[in-house]
Design an enzyme around this catalytic site. Structure first.
Site, short mmCIF file in Angstrom:
data_model
loop_
_atom_site.label_atom_id
_atom_site.label_comp_id
_atom_site.label_asym_id
_atom_site.label_seq_id
_atom_site.Cartn_x
_atom_site.Cartn_y
_atom_site.Cartn_z
NE ARG A 39 -4.09 -1.96 1.97
CZ ARG A 39 -4.75 -2.68 2.87
NH1 ARG A 39 -4.33 -2.71 4.13
NH2 ARG A 39 -5.83 -3.35 2.53
CE LYS A 200 -19.99 -20.22 3.29
NZ LYS A 200 -20.52 -19.76 4.57
N GLY A 358 -8.92 -10.27 -2.23
CA GLY A 358 -7.86 -10.65 -1.30
C GLY A 358 -7.20 -11.97 -1.65
N GLY A 381 -12.63 -4.60 -0.77
CA GLY A 381 -14.05 -4.24 -0.76
C GLY A 381 -14.44 -3.31 -1.89
P1 ADP Z 1 -11.41 -13.36 -2.91
O1 ADP Z 1 -10.80 -13.05 -1.55
O2 ADP Z 1 -10.37 -13.34 -3.99
O3 ADP Z 1 -12.61 -12.51 -3.22
P2 ADP Z 1 -12.96 -15.54 -1.80
O4 ADP Z 1 -12.66 -15.04 -0.43
O5 ADP Z 1 -14.33 -15.39 -2.30
O6 ADP Z 1 -11.92 -14.88 -2.86
O7 ADP Z 1 -12.63 -17.08 -1.89
C1 ADP Z 1 -11.38 -17.65 -1.64
C2 ADP Z 1 -11.51 -18.93 -0.88
O8 ADP Z 1 -12.32 -19.88 -1.55
C3 ADP Z 1 -10.15 -19.59 -0.71
O9 ADP Z 1 -9.85 -19.64 0.66
C4 ADP Z 1 -10.34 -20.98 -1.29
O10 ADP Z 1 -9.70 -21.99 -0.54
C5 ADP Z 1 -11.84 -21.15 -1.23
N1 ADP Z 1 -12.28 -22.18 -2.19
C6 ADP Z 1 -12.15 -22.18 -3.53
N2 ADP Z 1 -12.65 -23.29 -4.07
C7 ADP Z 1 -13.14 -24.04 -3.06
C8 ADP Z 1 -13.79 -25.31 -2.98
N3 ADP Z 1 -14.05 -26.04 -4.08
N4 ADP Z 1 -14.15 -25.75 -1.77
C9 ADP Z 1 -13.88 -25.02 -0.66
N5 ADP Z 1 -13.27 -23.81 -0.66
C10 ADP Z 1 -12.91 -23.33 -1.85
MG MG Z 2 -11.37 -13.66 0.42
#
Ligand code: ADP
Ligand code: MG
Length: 400
Positions: A39, A200, A358, A381
């Site tokens: 940052r 999710k 992230g 965010g």
């Molecule tokens: P970002 O931070 O880039 O927006 P998210 O926080 O939405 O991404 O998601 C990242 C998480 O999703 C990681 O910790 C990863 O391990 C998890 N993940 C990805 N695919 C799966 C899966 N098939 N089952 C469980 N967790 C998963």
């Molecule tokens: Mg995340």
């Protein structure tokens, strides 16, 4: 994206002009040292350019969540040393954000000097976007520069309010971010592919809805793909899956269909009976062959290759969320492979690739492609809200 002014719209010579510059210096600290200087490095060009052009540079930033009260452990004085090391210049710490102490300190600063004001969130007026608070800050500036895209989804006094009170400009980091985001989704060259992965569906519903209306290819991976597969009648066994959202997933697929957006779901997957590194139960199978006691932890090699072929037909890629549980090998393979394909296409000049989030930032770093894609947003965010198609108040105020 509205049109905003940049530092190029200011007179070249800014000698003695007081620049109030909103930056993101929310550095992760441990034992008095920053564990990551990303940052600080991001805002260094703006600080140094304004200083070189002779301005008195007054930095405004928040740090942690003090909720409108002074907390000695959340004072920005903690990070002065780190900032000085990054910009290789002396920084004067000013323990207020408005009032006579700031006025006197600014009087002491010479042209080109840099001052760091105290944590803006020590004052309740910051998050309340209080007009009098913003006015009191503005009294010590001749113009305002916002270089903190990561805080632009908040309408706070120093991220939004000030822009209405002083001539306002996007700093270099903000400018770069807005240009990248515009090229990726605001005004992209079609065909556009979006990769949405992660854990999710529920955390990214608005993202999926917005993208399904705006891109030609929506690639869904990660845990959220399981919810979409379940909505299509696939038995996903013990996989992470939001069964209560299968109707929502169906609605997104229908809306995408109507908008001419192709949704790509994996047809082969990597599964295991336990979530651990290189488990003995590891296998790759068709999505219709997942056993009741198995979990889908990554998308399979055939699906990954097919997705690479989709990217080859596209001019633009926007990516949020890993395709699998990439922190645990070998469930990083699809994410790494597709990231490498995207990086190679970008280097060939056939793809503009913008990614953020992230875990996505970490996943791309893990794949070693951070410098080979067009832009990686660390804005968290703010990046997600932009992916949702929301107007960011900090950006809107710059364009007003
Ligand atoms: P970002 O931070 O880039 O927006 P998210 O926080 O939405 O991404 O998601 C990242 C998480 O999703 C990681 O910790 C990863 O391990 C998890 N993940 C990805 N695919 C799966 C899966 N098939 N089952 C469980 N967790 C998963
Ligand atoms: Mg995340």
């Amino acid at each position: 994206m509205g049109d905003f002014k940049t530092l190029d719209d200011l007179p070249q010579d800014l000698t003695g002009q007081r620049a109030l510059v909103r930056v993101d210096l929310n550095l992760p600290m441990k034992d008095g040292r920053a564990t990551d200087l990303t940052r600080a490095r991001a805002v260094a060009p703006t600080i140094l350019e304004l200083s070189d052009r002779g301005a008195k540079v007054l930095l405004l930033a928040h740090y942690g969540r003090p909720k409108g009260e002074r907390h000695s452990t959340l004072s920005l004085s903690e990070i002065v040393g780190e900032l000085e090391r990054v910009i290789d210049k002396e920084v004067m710490f000013i323990p207020e954000v408005e009032g006579p102490v700031v006025e006197q300190s600014v009087g002491i600063l010479s042209a080109g000097d840099i001052g760091l004001l105290e944590n803006t969130r020590f004052w309740p007026g910051e998050e309340a976007n209080d007009a009098d608070f913003a006015k009191a800050i503005a009294a010590n500036g001749d113009f305002y520069v916002n270089d903190a895209f990561s805080a632009a989804h908040r309408a706070h006094a120093t991220t939004e309010g000030l822009a209405h009170l002083l001539p306002s400009y996007a700093g270099r980091a903000m400018q770069k971010e807005l240009e990248a985001l515009d090229a990726a989704l605001g005004n992209p060259t079609p065909p556009v592919a979006a990769v949405v992965g992660g854990a999710k569906v529920s955390t990214k519903l608005a993202v999926l809805e917005n993208l399904s209306r705006r891109v030609q290819h929506l690639i869904i991976g990660g845990g959220m793909a399981n919810t979409f597969l379940a909505a299509n009648g696939v038995d996903v066994g013990k996989s992470l899956c939001e069964h209560d959202l299968t109707d929502t997933a169906r609605a997104i697929m229908d809306a995408a269909d109507e908008a001419g957006c192709t949704i790509h779901l994996p047809y082969d997957v990597v599964v295991a009976k336990e979530f651990a590194a290189n488990p003995s139960s590891l296998r790759t199978c068709n999505v219709h062959e997942v056993a009741a006691e198995e979990m889908i932890l990554d998308i399979g090699p055939q699906a990954t290759e097919a997705l690479g072929d989709v990217l080859k037909t596209c001019a633009t890629l926007v990516w949020n969320g890993p395709l699998g549980a990439f922190e645990t090998p070998p469930f990083d393979e699809a994410t790494v492979a597709l990231a490498k394909t995207a990086a190679a296409l970008t280097q060939d000049g056939s793809l503009v690739s913008v990614a953020g989030g992230g875990d996505t930032v970490a996943a791309l770093a893990h794949a070693g492609v951070t410098d080979d894609v067009t832009y990686v947003s660390t804005a968290g965010g703010a990046f997600l809200e932009w992916m949702e198609g929301k107007e960011l108040p900090g950006v809107a105020a710059l364009s007003a």
